[in-house]
Scaffold this motif. Structure first.
Motif, PDB file in Angstrom:
ATOM      1  N   GLU A  53     -14.955  14.679  69.888  1.00  0.00           N
ATOM      2  CA  GLU A  53     -16.378  14.773  69.580  1.00  0.00           C
ATOM      3  C   GLU A  53     -17.024  15.934  70.329  1.00  0.00           C
ATOM      4  N   LEU A  56     -15.967  19.042  68.392  1.00  0.00           N
ATOM      5  CA  LEU A  56     -16.720  19.198  67.153  1.00  0.00           C
ATOM      6  C   LEU A  56     -18.153  19.643  67.409  1.00  0.00           C
ATOM      7  N   ALA A  57     -18.681  19.267  68.565  1.00  0.00           N
ATOM      8  CA  ALA A  57     -20.060  19.628  68.912  1.00  0.00           C
ATOM      9  C   ALA A  57     -20.156  21.006  69.559  1.00  0.00           C
ATOM     10  N   TYR A  85     -12.691  11.864  61.456  1.00  0.00           N
ATOM     11  CA  TYR A  85     -13.609  12.972  61.729  1.00  0.00           C
ATOM     12  C   TYR A  85     -13.594  14.085  60.686  1.00  0.00           C
ATOM     13  N   GLU A  87     -14.946  14.301  57.830  1.00  0.00           N
ATOM     14  CA  GLU A  87     -16.262  14.502  57.226  1.00  0.00           C
ATOM     15  C   GLU A  87     -17.201  15.259  58.167  1.00  0.00           C
ATOM     16  N   ARG A  88     -16.847  15.324  59.441  1.00  0.00           N
ATOM     17  CA  ARG A  88     -17.667  16.058  60.414  1.00  0.00           C
ATOM     18  C   ARG A  88     -17.121  17.459  60.681  1.00  0.00           C
ATOM     19  N   GLY A  89     -16.193  17.899  59.835  1.00  0.00           N
ATOM     20  CA  GLY A  89     -15.710  19.271  59.920  1.00  0.00           C
ATOM     21  C   GLY A  89     -14.374  19.451  60.608  1.00  0.00           C
TER      22      GLY A  89
END
Length: 261
Positions: A53, A56-57, A85, A87-89
């Protein structure tokens, strides 16, 4: 790289490097393993999710090494991570150990794309004389050029240091100025593993955790006592209790009266 241009990363969550075509091939049938279906590895799940996470951020994050006993969920955790994850790239590229020499070229072609890539190296280890780890080192920490911000390496291995630890290496350690100085071979082993900032260990399941994994696979079975008896007998015959054993038990006994249904 000819194989990379054909990948539509907008609609393709994962690809695998194929050496004979010298390019990437989109993975058409992803393993459907889900995050919530994993049992007995909650600590490892939480640590890897937190690191991913942050990645991704765009926050500081580490390359990850998942090491330990076979069949304990290391590879399943990586696959479930992608399903959670994507869908979050998050995107994933699987590269075999023997193809690591191509890793710098693979990374060159994705470093400017608007996605976050995990390079997945499954069952990673190196024997004496192999040199593929040198390309891996350059991607993990860079050389003259810094490693790309949108790429991390997640690897699984049965070996903590990724290389065999021979007793002869230990015998070559020297005592200098009152301090133990490891032999060069040991330093090479440790230096590779040290480049993975997040290291997660996996161990064989206790009987309690093993039965929890079995229960998760058989949610509709009413006779838990019979189910557990069969599951324990199956694990005893195989000589190991882990997530893979639970999955194999499920594939053999699902739908049969012998599994307590």
């Amino acid at each position: 790289m000819s194989g990379t241009v054909s990948i539509d990363w907008q609609t393709t969550p994962a690809a695998v490097w194929r050496r004979h075509r010298s390019g990437l091939r989109a993975i058409r049938r992803l393993d459907p393993v889900q995050w919530q279906d994993l049992a007995g590895i909650r600590r490892q799940q939480q640590a890897l999710a937190r690191n991913t996470e942050r990645f991704l951020a765009g926050e500081p994050s580490n390359n990850a090494l998942l090491w330990g006993s076979r069949g304990t969920g290391k590879s399943s955790l990586i696959k479930a991570l992608l399903n959670r994850y994507q869908e979050r790239g998050l995107r994933m590229i699987e590269v075999d150990k023997d193809d690591l020499v191509n890793l710098p070229e693979i990374v060159d072609d994705i470093c400017d794309l608007p996605f976050r890539f995990v390079i997945f190296c499954d069952d990673l280890s190196f024997d004496v004389g192999e040199t593929g780890y040198k390309a891996l080192k350059s991607v993990l920490e860079g050389s003259l050029e810094l490693p790309p911000e949108n790429v991390r390496v997640y690897a699984t291995s049965n070996r903590r240091h990724l290389m065999p630890e021979f007793m002869s290496d230990n015998l070559k350690s020297e005592m200098r100025d009152g301090e133990v100085h490891p032999a060069e071979a040991i330093e090479e082993q440790v230096s590779l593993a040290d480049r993975f900032g997040l290291q997660l260990s996996f161990y064989a399941f206790s009987q309690e955790i093993y039965l929890q994994a079995v229960d998760a696979l058989f949610p509709e079975v009413a006779d838990r006592e019979s189910l557990h008896r069969e599951a324990i007998r199956f694990a005893t015959a195989k000589g190991v209790r882990n997530g893979r054993t639970a999955q194999q038990f499920y594939r053999q006994f699902a739908g049969e009266a012998g599994a307590g249904s």
